[in-house]
Design an enzyme around this catalytic site. Sequence first.
Site, mmCIF file in Angstrom:
data_model
loop_
_atom_site.group_PDB
_atom_site.id
_atom_site.type_symbol
_atom_site.label_atom_id
_atom_site.label_comp_id
_atom_site.label_asym_id
_atom_site.label_seq_id
_atom_site.Cartn_x
_atom_site.Cartn_y
_atom_site.Cartn_z
ATOM 1 N N GLY A 22 0.827 -1.200 0.000
ATOM 2 C CA GLY A 22 0.000 0.000 0.000
ATOM 3 C C GLY A 22 0.858 1.244 0.000
ATOM 4 N N GLY A 24 0.767 5.476 1.571
ATOM 5 C CA GLY A 24 0.116 6.510 2.354
ATOM 6 C C GLY A 24 0.793 7.844 2.152
ATOM 7 N N MET A 26 2.947 9.300 3.999
ATOM 8 C CA MET A 26 4.349 9.360 4.397
ATOM 9 C C MET A 26 5.236 8.476 3.529
ATOM 10 S SD MET A 26 6.018 8.722 8.177
ATOM 11 C CE MET A 26 6.324 6.975 7.975
ATOM 12 N N GLY A 27 4.703 7.356 3.027
ATOM 13 C CA GLY A 27 5.553 6.465 2.254
ATOM 14 C C GLY A 27 4.808 5.255 1.740
ATOM 15 N N LYS A 43 8.215 -0.155 5.599
ATOM 16 C CA LYS A 43 7.705 1.169 5.222
ATOM 17 C C LYS A 43 8.878 2.020 4.764
ATOM 18 C CE LYS A 43 4.429 3.507 7.332
ATOM 19 N NZ LYS A 43 3.655 4.307 8.309
ATOM 20 N N ASP A 137 -3.357 7.667 15.588
ATOM 21 C CA ASP A 137 -3.805 7.456 14.210
ATOM 22 C C ASP A 137 -4.568 6.139 14.093
ATOM 23 O OD1 ASP A 137 -4.222 8.270 11.616
ATOM 24 O OD2 ASP A 137 -2.347 7.449 10.858
#
Length: 707
Positions: A22, A24, A26-27, A43, A137
């Site tokens: 996936g 997002g 940020m990365g 990540k 989060d």
Amino acid sequence: MKEFTDQDPRVLGGFRLLARLGEGGMGRVYLAVDGQGERVAVKVVHPEYATDQEFRRRFRREARLAARVAGPGLARVVAADPDAEPPWLVTEYVPGLALSEAVDAHGALPAPACRRLAGQLIEALKTVHAAGLVHRDLKPNNVILAADGAHLIDFGIARSADESAITHTGQTPGTPGYIAPEVLLGKTADARADVFALGAVLAFAAQARHPYGTGPAAVVMARPLATDPDLSGITEPELKGVVQRCLAQDPAHRPGLAEIAGITEARPAATGFWIPATMLDGIGRRAEEAAELTRMRPARSPSPHPPTALPAPQPPTVTTPARKPRKPSTATSTPRPAPSRKLRLPHGSAAFTRRGALGLAALATGAWVIGRMKGLGGEDPGPRPRALWHHAMKGEVATPVVADGVVYAGSSKRGITALDARTGRQRWHVPLRTGAAWLTHAEGTLYFSDSGEPGINDVPLHAIDARTGRARWTVSGPHPGYEAVTAHRDLVYLSHMDPLRALDSSNGKVRWAYRHDPDYQDSLSVTPYGDVLYVTGKQGVDCLDAASGRRRWRTDIQMPRDIAVSGGALYVAGFGAVSVLDRRTGKLRRSYGFGSNWPFDVVASGRTLCVTDNDDVVGVDVATGEKPWRIDMRNFPDLSAMEGGLVAVGDGDQICLIEAASGTVRWRLAPDTAVSYPVLTDSVVYVGVDDDGVMALDTAKPPEPSS
């Protein structure tokens, strides 16, 4: 999972990346394996952030904070390098579906599942808060539904509760619709902000829509300050009341985690039935996809990069024993790729009924001869078995069937051959134009189908006299697949589609049919035992009268993969556990947990179970539930029925004979190419050899090599 693009790295910090999970703000997140073949999530920070020194400072700090947290329902940080180009962080990989994609694909969770989800997230948040952190989060994308329950991931903006938030001007400390009102007003976030997010997550799970709606981020972000959440889709009053209190604008009016826990169930049911079957199905397919990518990796990765500037995790309030690291394989860094395996079912409906009844033969490719055995990657595999006899055959050879002192072997080029089990001498041979894909036997009759791919229509199913090879009858229909025909006494069971059909062994006519689940047309798996038939499918395990097809009982174990019977116990391998049932009533006695993994093969003898857990074989003490040993087989292995405390294990690359009580490998066969699955009976292991024939191997310990 998505395929790589030209911008995606293939190796990072010693971890071999396999697929993109996936992306997002940020990365990007990748599925990867470490140096021992264990799956992890990596990540990788977007390049535009890598030049921002303030971001690197935050990332370094947040990695330190996340490394302090370990406990049930949390994906532990494995490694990180905030100073790399680009920065990266590695966590445990949880095989499952994000709550967001599960709900989008399958709809809202029923109230009992929501309560279990709440209980599991509460336990995870308790561990976070006990470490002095606030997650900040919690949202549907960061909740992974796995076989053993919900897992909380991504501490990308976690912070210490006694520190001020580190954010840039204009940055959003969370996700719109899940950010507590006090955080939106610039106040310090504490554990009550996570309670607000928990309420929003439960509202989404219970009604399949976000409690504050959708739209532009600025609009959605403002709604918790000005409007009440939409909870009209939550029908259970008690659950609705708790969610409403969690979403109170004033943090002082929100309940604590301990108070919410009063209406929840922290653990999934022992049978694995904690969310709807359709979601479990999706979880299973995701786990299967990840496992397949891992098996296809071209080489072992180098040792992973050590964590940079990460402290040792502090002891959490609640802990569970971590899985012992897998012992390094004897393979070199460049083992041969796994062979093509016809036995492994496609990504279709049959993927979760991998194993049929005892004695069922399935086609597997592979070839070796006794003169060119060698170890994995060219190294010595240890003691090797003594060959009792070898019968040459051409073509792909099906896993042998052994009955009444005879070994029956099917070949794609030469047909079917009956061999004396003691000497290997041929008794009879039936040539076949199309070959035989598999064989199964009962009461003096041998059954087989022509070679072909599952799903093809009008494929003959044949019955022949096992003593002479003479034809008895033939019926046509859809190809039953390699594991979908089971013979027992005077019936032949076809389980490649629901309903299950029982054919009369004398003429091939349907005697009865049984519908396991009206909502699915998937294949089933059957295990005969005495006068009953255990049928496994997506909705659980049914016990039928073998002669009439009448159901005696049903249990709701979800997605069972295999069954073993020993004495009065029925061992069922399924999501996250091996469940032990009373075989006469179906009542659950106990279960042996396997975390988020999915045991898919089980055999039993005395007080020992042998269970396949991904690529490993695990021993389980049935009295204590302890797992005293684990053996890495590299590919998904298959277990032959246990005999005399021994179990034969094959994974297409190698065959092992294991002493079940101790986990000692008595001998190991690791040839140049693949072998069929083994059959252990009468103190002999029989294997099919592609383009070479059938071999009988002695189970005795091999003699010591001469000095």
